[in-house]
Scaffold this motif. Sequence first.
Motif, short mmCIF file in Angstrom:
data_model
loop_
_atom_site.label_atom_id
_atom_site.label_comp_id
_atom_site.label_asym_id
_atom_site.label_seq_id
_atom_site.Cartn_x
_atom_site.Cartn_y
_atom_site.Cartn_z
N GLU A 1 21.10 5.83 12.39
CA GLU A 1 20.55 6.86 11.51
C GLU A 1 19.07 6.59 11.28
O GLU A 1 18.66 5.45 11.05
N ALA A 2 18.27 7.63 11.35
CA ALA A 2 16.83 7.47 11.15
C ALA A 2 16.54 7.09 9.70
O ALA A 2 17.08 7.71 8.78
N PRO A 3 15.67 6.09 9.48
CA PRO A 3 15.30 5.75 8.10
C PRO A 3 14.47 6.87 7.49
O PRO A 3 13.85 7.67 8.22
N LYS A 4 14.45 6.93 6.19
CA LYS A 4 13.67 7.96 5.51
C LYS A 4 12.19 7.73 5.77
O LYS A 4 11.67 6.63 5.58
N ARG B 1 3.21 9.47 7.71
CA ARG B 1 2.98 10.17 8.96
C ARG B 1 1.62 9.73 9.48
O ARG B 1 0.65 9.60 8.71
N ALA B 2 1.56 9.44 10.76
CA ALA B 2 0.29 9.05 11.37
C ALA B 2 -0.67 10.23 11.34
O ALA B 2 -0.29 11.38 11.60
N ASP C 1 7.35 2.57 12.20
CA ASP C 1 8.60 2.31 11.48
C ASP C 1 8.69 3.14 10.21
O ASP C 1 9.76 3.66 9.86
N GLU C 2 7.57 3.28 9.50
CA GLU C 2 7.58 4.03 8.25
C GLU C 2 7.54 5.54 8.47
O GLU C 2 7.64 6.32 7.53
N SER C 3 7.38 5.95 9.73
CA SER C 3 7.41 7.38 10.05
C SER C 3 8.82 7.89 10.30
O SER C 3 9.02 9.05 10.65
N GLY C 4 9.79 7.00 10.17
CA GLY C 4 11.19 7.40 10.28
C GLY C 4 11.69 7.56 11.68
O GLY C 4 12.72 8.21 11.91
N ALA D 1 0.83 -1.20 0.00
CA ALA D 1 0.00 0.00 0.00
C ALA D 1 0.86 1.25 0.00
O ALA D 1 0.60 2.21 -0.74
N VAL D 2 1.89 1.27 0.84
CA VAL D 2 2.76 2.45 0.90
C VAL D 2 3.47 2.64 -0.44
O VAL D 2 3.63 3.77 -0.92
#
Length: 309
Positions: A271-274, A278-279, A255-258, A226-227
């Motif tokens: 390091e923060a993932p890209k 955003r919730a 996790d997908e919010s970095g 979906a993402v």
Amino acid sequence: MGNDELRHIPVMLDEAVEGLAVHPGGRYLDGTFGRGGHARAVLSRLDESGRLLLMDRDPQAIARAQALFADDARVAIRHGNFADMAQWDAVAEGLDGVLLDIGVSSPQLDDASRGFSFMADAPLDMRMDTTQGESAAEFLAHAEEREIADVLFRFGEERFSRRIARAICERREQAPITRTGELAELVAKTIGRREPGKHPATRTFQGLRIAVNAELDALERGLSAAVDCLKPGGRLAVISFHSLEDRMVKRFIKDESGRVQGGRRGLPPPEAPKARLRAVGKAQFPSADEVAVNVRSRSAVLRVAERLA
């Protein structure tokens, strides 16, 4: 309106559609059509340039979708698992919203012949897609005792999983377990009534259903797909009904919010993932009024996230 639609009440309908932030010319995918309550609400907000893509694993749901929308040029229909949405050519242009209503639907529960419920005696099937895969009865006929116990513990959160698995294996030495009534009776006899107001076989049936349909694997793959398919600004709305699913959705959005996960003491933080999502707001739950009308909505949780550029 058919009997299915009269019996089926879409859960958190207004909240889910609002979460998608539907705009008239957008392209939206309902990956769990069911009987179409959410789909009709989305379609009502689209103009002639809008597009609604419908998927479901259940052939009966797809037949209903075709009966309702086959003549609507805005609608495309595909029989399949939402986890495979990216393989559909109609998704290639990108999506403005994806809606997933996870788990078994009311029509599936209410149709005794499907074998999802212990409320009536029926073949022990439990497959959402009856055109492929093995039934719950077939799984119980060949799985080792340890594998059965693992399924009941992991997916059903059944603390008496080993005891139940042992009883199943002992029973099948006499004759295979092929009916929902047989299994429900065996579980009740094995562990008794441990939770007031809940049938002792509830967790066993849940665990088997999730395993037979590989539901958590489908959810994991479907969220990722979906993402990948959403356009910047596109919305993902997921309704789940038990803690296993909701934890996966919550963790995925986080996790997908970095957000940086904790590192080891004494070492630089990772390091923060890209960020890709955003919730949007916090988890939402059905109102007391909705639960009063539809008791099956009581455990629902809605989470919404937006695709970042």
